[in-house]
Design a protein around this motif. Structure first.
Motif, PDB file in Angstrom:
ATOM      1  N   PRO A  33      32.734  41.442  38.673  1.00 37.63           N
ATOM      2  CA  PRO A  33      33.879  41.814  39.522  1.00 37.63           C
ATOM      3  C   PRO A  33      34.528  43.115  39.041  1.00 37.63           C
ATOM      4  N   PHE A  34      33.737  44.087  38.711  1.00 33.56           N
ATOM      5  CA  PHE A  34      34.254  45.411  38.332  1.00 33.56           C
ATOM      6  C   PHE A  34      33.144  46.414  38.597  1.00 33.56           C
ATOM      7  N   ARG A  35      33.521  47.682  38.692  1.00 31.92           N
ATOM      8  CA  ARG A  35      32.491  48.718  38.772  1.00 31.92           C
ATOM      9  C   ARG A  35      32.683  49.656  37.592  1.00 31.92           C
ATOM     10  N   ASP A  87      39.233  35.609  38.681  1.00 32.06           N
ATOM     11  CA  ASP A  87      37.922  36.152  39.089  1.00 32.06           C
ATOM     12  C   ASP A  87      37.148  36.615  37.860  1.00 32.06           C
ATOM     13  N   TYR A  88      37.849  37.299  36.976  1.00 33.89           N
ATOM     14  CA  TYR A  88      37.196  37.773  35.751  1.00 33.89           C
ATOM     15  C   TYR A  88      36.682  36.583  34.937  1.00 33.89           C
ATOM     16  N   LEU A  89      37.532  35.570  34.752  1.00 31.88           N
ATOM     17  CA  LEU A  89      37.142  34.442  33.893  1.00 31.88           C
ATOM     18  C   LEU A  89      35.977  33.641  34.495  1.00 31.88           C
ATOM     19  N   THR A  90      36.005  33.495  35.835  1.00 32.24           N
ATOM     20  CA  THR A  90      34.917  32.759  36.487  1.00 32.24           C
ATOM     21  C   THR A  90      33.608  33.514  36.269  1.00 32.24           C
ATOM     22  N   TYR A  91      33.673  34.834  36.472  1.00 29.53           N
ATOM     23  CA  TYR A  91      32.493  35.669  36.217  1.00 29.53           C
ATOM     24  C   TYR A  91      32.045  35.547  34.762  1.00 29.53           C
ATOM     25  N   ARG A  92      32.994  35.574  33.857  1.00 28.09           N
ATOM     26  CA  ARG A  92      32.682  35.552  32.418  1.00 28.09           C
ATOM     27  C   ARG A  92      31.874  34.291  32.060  1.00 28.09           C
ATOM     28  N   LEU A  93      32.349  33.126  32.521  1.00 25.58           N
ATOM     29  CA  LEU A  93      31.598  31.897  32.200  1.00 25.58           C
ATOM     30  C   LEU A  93      30.234  31.907  32.875  1.00 25.58           C
ATOM     31  N   ASN A  94      30.189  32.432  34.123  1.00 25.79           N
ATOM     32  CA  ASN A  94      28.904  32.485  34.839  1.00 25.79           C
ATOM     33  C   ASN A  94      27.918  33.412  34.147  1.00 25.79           C
ATOM     34  N   TYR A 143      27.930  44.481  29.234  1.00 23.70           N
ATOM     35  CA  TYR A 143      26.542  44.435  29.681  1.00 23.70           C
ATOM     36  C   TYR A 143      26.455  43.780  31.056  1.00 23.70           C
ATOM     37  N   THR A 144      25.487  44.254  31.858  1.00 23.14           N
ATOM     38  CA  THR A 144      25.307  43.721  33.209  1.00 23.14           C
ATOM     39  C   THR A 144      24.237  42.624  33.180  1.00 23.14           C
ATOM     40  N   GLN A 145      24.068  42.003  34.347  1.00 23.58           N
ATOM     41  CA  GLN A 145      23.077  40.932  34.435  1.00 23.58           C
ATOM     42  C   GLN A 145      21.668  41.446  34.114  1.00 23.58           C
TER      43      GLN A 145
END
Ligand code: P61
Length: 459
Positions: A8-10, A314-321, A414-416
């Protein structure tokens, strides 16, 4: 919604990272005596040594640096930080410190007498060392499920309440200056603690008149785990959950280098007025004046904003994912890890992955070396190199329950596709794992040997 939603960032600023050849890495690893701590960071492609102080700051945080008030006393930046700490942590007082261990050091030196004992789920190494440094004994009382890597208990960081009550009865309240709980439990796989457990531990120690402190480094990741996994919290915000967690305690130690998204910083919070006065005096001796405490005004500004961003849902949900993505993909290709994936890191069960290498030949170190040789990836061994020690009376080597390698994920760095590269690297290692030999230690210091020990490959 995809199972693993995108970042959730660019990216606004980039930092190049260097690919090296296998031949170069073989030479660099040999020169570093097969200890990844002795490599130069610029020779690493993906650095998963730690999530501590390695976060990428946001544009807002970088802009905030310019607004740092560098006044010695009473700086505006201090009051901005105070407002956020009071809003989230809800304790009466706080002192800023340069990082987490300084907060631990002040707390331990003010409250612990020689012969005391401090219970925790698992003490992190700096916390345990600070307890020991003033003559105390750190005692770990995590639930037994935490010791089984494949057990998918949702709150594997919980303290065993039966063990805690027995510990208090046997030790005596006069020998327990405070109780602690580490959220999330770093030494136990980055696993969360439930709200019910935090409250139950708080109630139990309070029933015995013992103060209760939280090691809060990764409190925001713990809060989003509670939201996702514990009944009754699905509709609460991470902020509300954080406030409820801290309401069970009398204070906290915090390394802001983790969930507060800054590269340096920490603080110590407490409700007790007399303890605060003593902490202020200790701070002046060791860190600095109470309104900056070992940090520059600009650090306080970046920290105040990092606390807000670090609680964004949103950040935290992304972080765990993001972390779970790495863990689940490794499981798919048959790499054993501590399950379920933790918040900030994946812990590979190197002993299970390389069963032909016995603990005395350090399978975790062998895997950390292979990760660098194969892919230029740096990870840290958390097994017999880091934790084994000789029994003081018999001299017999006491080993940790598991031989682990931690892949810690810096925040927003780091990205996916970087994670895919890590998975591919481990898949390549897995394909030839039977040919991987153990290592031996050829030189080691007396204390904390993992940082500077030298190794040789055993073939
Ligand atoms: C880490 F190898 N953690 O996980 P400070 N409590 C907890 C921590 O995780 C923690 C601190 C307190 C680090 C950095 C690290 O031997 C090591 O701000 C749960 O680092 O002082 C730090 O916070 C201390 C790694 C620290 C190590 C010491 O990578």
């Amino acid at each position: 919604m995809p199972e693993f939603p995108p970042e959730p960032f660019r990216i606004k600023v980039v930092e190049p990272i260097k690919r090296t050849t296998r031949a170069q890495r073989e030479r660099l690893m040999r020169e570093a005596k097969y200890n990844v701590f002795l490599l130069r960071a610029e020779d690493i492609f993906i650095d998963l040594l730690t999530d501590s102080g390695t976060s990428a700051m946001s544009d807002t945080q970088w802009a905030a640096l310019m607004q740092g008030d560098e006044s010695y006393a009473g700086a505006r930046s201090y009051f901005r930080l105070k407002e956020q700490i009071e809003r989230i942590f809800c304790f009466k007082h706080f002192v800023p410190t340069h990082q987490g261990r300084a907060a631990e050091n002040i707390l331990c030196s003010l409250l612990i007498e020689p012969g005391n004992a401090v219970p925790n789920n698992n003490h992190f190494d700096t916390t345990g060392a600070n307890v020991r440094a003033v003559g105390g004994q750190p005692v770990d009382l995590v639930i037994d499920e935490a010791k089984d890597p494949a057990n998918r208990h949702p709150f594997k960081g919980n303290i065993d309440l039966g063990k805690l009550e027995r510990f208090i009865e046997e030790t005596g309240t006069e020998n327990i200056p405070f109780g602690m709980i580490t959220i999330t439990n770093n030494a136990g796989g980055g696993q969360p603690v439930s709200m019910a457990n935090i409250k139950a531990v708080g109630e139990m120690v309070h029933r015995y008149g013992i103060p209760f402190f939280i090691d809060a480094c990764r409190y925001a990741e713990n809060a989003i785990f509670i939201k996702q996994r514990e009944a009754g919290y699905a509709d609460k915000t991470p902020l509300e959950i954080a406030q409820e967690m801290f309401s069970a305690a009398d204070g906290c130690t915090m390394s802001a280098k983790k969930d507060a998204l800054v590269n340096i910083g920490g603080f110590l919070c407490m409700n007790d007025d007399a303890l605060f006065e003593r902490a202020r005096q200790a701070l002046i001796l060791r860190e600095g004046f109470p309104t900056y405490g070992g940090l520059a005004g600009r650090d306080l500004e970046a920290l105040a904003r990092g606390l807000v961003e670090g609680l964004d849902e949103d950040y935290l949900t992304y972080r765990l994912n993001h972390t779970a993505y790495l863990g689940e993909r490794l499981l798919e290709i048959g790499i054993p890890i501590i399950e379920p994936p933790g918040g900030h890191a994946i812990y590979v069960d190197a002993g299970g992955f390389l069963p032909h290498i016995p603990a005395e030949r350090y399978p975790g170190q062998a895997l950390a070396i292979e990760l660098y040789l194969e892919g230029g990836i740096r990870a840290v061994e958390l097994g017999s190199v880091a934790f084994a020690y000789p029994d003081p009376t018999t001299g017999e080597i006491i080993r940790p329950a598991l031989e682990l390698v931690r892949l810690a994920l810096p925040r927003r760095v780091y990205t996916q596709s970087h994670l895919d590269f890590v998975v591919e690297t481990l898949a390549a290692i897995a394909a030839r794992k039977d040919s991987i030999g153990g290592v031996e230690i050829v030189k080691e210091p007396e204390l904390l040997r993992h940082f500077t020990a030298e190794f040789a490959l055993m073939g």
